[in-house]
Scaffold this active site. Structure first.
Site: not given
Ligand code: ARG
Length: 247
Positions: A63, A116, A206, A208-209
Site C-alpha cells: 500500500h 501487503d 507513517g 507503514s511498510g
Molecule cells: N497504514 C498506516 C500507514 O500507512 C500504518 C498503520 C499501522 N497502524 C497501526 N495501528 N498499527 O502508515
C-alpha cells in the site's frame, strides 16, 4: 533582535515540552538501526518505512507504493521514491537512494485483503548492512506472546505529527485466534497481529511498510490498524515468512 531570539526560544521550549515522551505510540528513541529506511518523496517528505534486506533491495508494504487516488490502485512511479538509510533524524540533510523498479505483490488490492508487501530494487547498492529475513518455516517467531520490535518515523499518537527521529516499540505477538476475533478479514496465512489487549503501544500512520523484528530477524511489515494503540485493536502486520520465496 534579542527579544525575538528569546521569544523564539520560549516558543521552541513550549513545543519541546509538548512533544510526547513516548512515540511510534508508546515507544522510545531507537538505537542506530542503519537498515531501517524511510521512504520519502522527491521533496524529502516521509510517506512510509521499509527495511534493507540486501544492499539494493528494500521490503515495504504494497500500500506504500500504491497511488491511493487511482481506481484499482496504480503503482507509484519508482522515480517518485527516495530511500533514506543510515539516518535516524530526517531533519539532518544527507543522501538518499533512488529506486530502479518496484515489485508489488500481484494479489494486493487493499490492506484489509492482505498480501501487503512490496520490494524496491535500488538504482545502486547501499553501504548499510541489511537485516536478515525470517525463514519460511519459522513458526516460533509468530508464537503468541513473542516480543516483537516495531520501528518507524510515524505518528506518536493518533492525530499527532510524525516523529523526526526513528522510534521503536516492543509489542507481543497475538494468537491468530484472538486476532481473527478482533480484525475483520484477518488471514493467518499472510498476516500477524501484535499489541496489548489494553492498547497503549502500537505502530501508527507513517510507520507503514516499516519493520517488525523478532530476535534480529525481519518477520513483519507494518500494514494497518484501526486508529493507533486502541484497546482491542491490534496492529496488523504482513507475515513475511509466508512470502519468503518471493522476496
Ligand atoms: N497504514 C498506516 C500507514 O500507512 C500504518 C498503520 C499501522 N497502524 C497501526 N495501528 N498499527 O502508515
Amino acid at each position: 533582535m534579542r527579544t525575538t531570539t528569546s521569544l523564539v526560544a520560549a516558543i521552541a521550549a513550549v513545543f519541546a515540552s509538548a512533544t510526547p515522551a513516548h512515540a511510534i505510540v508508546g515507544g522510545t528513541e531507537a538505537p542506530a538501526t542503519p537498515w531501517a529506511v524511510a521512504l520519502t518523496d522527491a521533496n524529502g517528505q516521509l510517506f512510509c518505512g521499509g527495511a534493507l534486506i540486501a544492499p539494493d533491495r528494500v521490503v515495504t508494504a504494497a500500500h506504500c507504493v500504491t497511488e491511493r487516488s487511482a481506481v484499482g490502485g496504480r503503482g507509484r512511479a519508482p522515480e517518485s521514491i527516495r530511500v533514506v538509510a543510515g539516518r535516524s533524524d530526517l531533519r539532518v540533510k544527507g543522501t538518499s537512494a533512488k529506486v530502479a523498479s518496484v515489485w508489488r505483490h500481484p494479489a494486493f488490492r487493499d490492506v484489509t485483503g492482505g498480501d501487503d508487501v512490496a520490494v524496491l530494487t535500488l538504482s545502486e547498492p547501499l553501504p548499510q548492512a541489511p537485516v536478515p529475513l525470517v525463514d519460511a518455516d519459522d513458526t516460533a517467531s509468530y508464537a503468541e506472546g513473542t516480543e516483537a520490535t516495531v520501528l518507524g518515523w510515524g505518528r506518536t499518537a493518533e492525530g499527532a505529527a510524525p516523529s523526526p527521529t526513528l522510534r521503536q516499540v516492543s509489542v507481543p505477538i497475538e494468537a491468530d485466534s484472538d486476532c481473527a476475533n478482533e480484525v475483520q478479514g484477518f488471514r493467518a496465512d499472510g498476516m500477524v497481529c501484535a499489541g496489548y489487549p489494553q492498547g497503549g503501544k502500537d505502530a501508527c500512520e507513517g510507520d507503514s511498510g516499516g519493520p517488525m523484528v523478532v530476535r534480529g530477524k525481519l518477520v513483519g511489515v507494518v500494514s494497518y490498524g484501526k486508529g493507533c494503540a486502541r484497546p482491542g485493536e491490534p496492529g496488523v502486520y504482513t507475515r513475511l515468512a509466508a512470502y519468503r520465496s518471493r522476496l
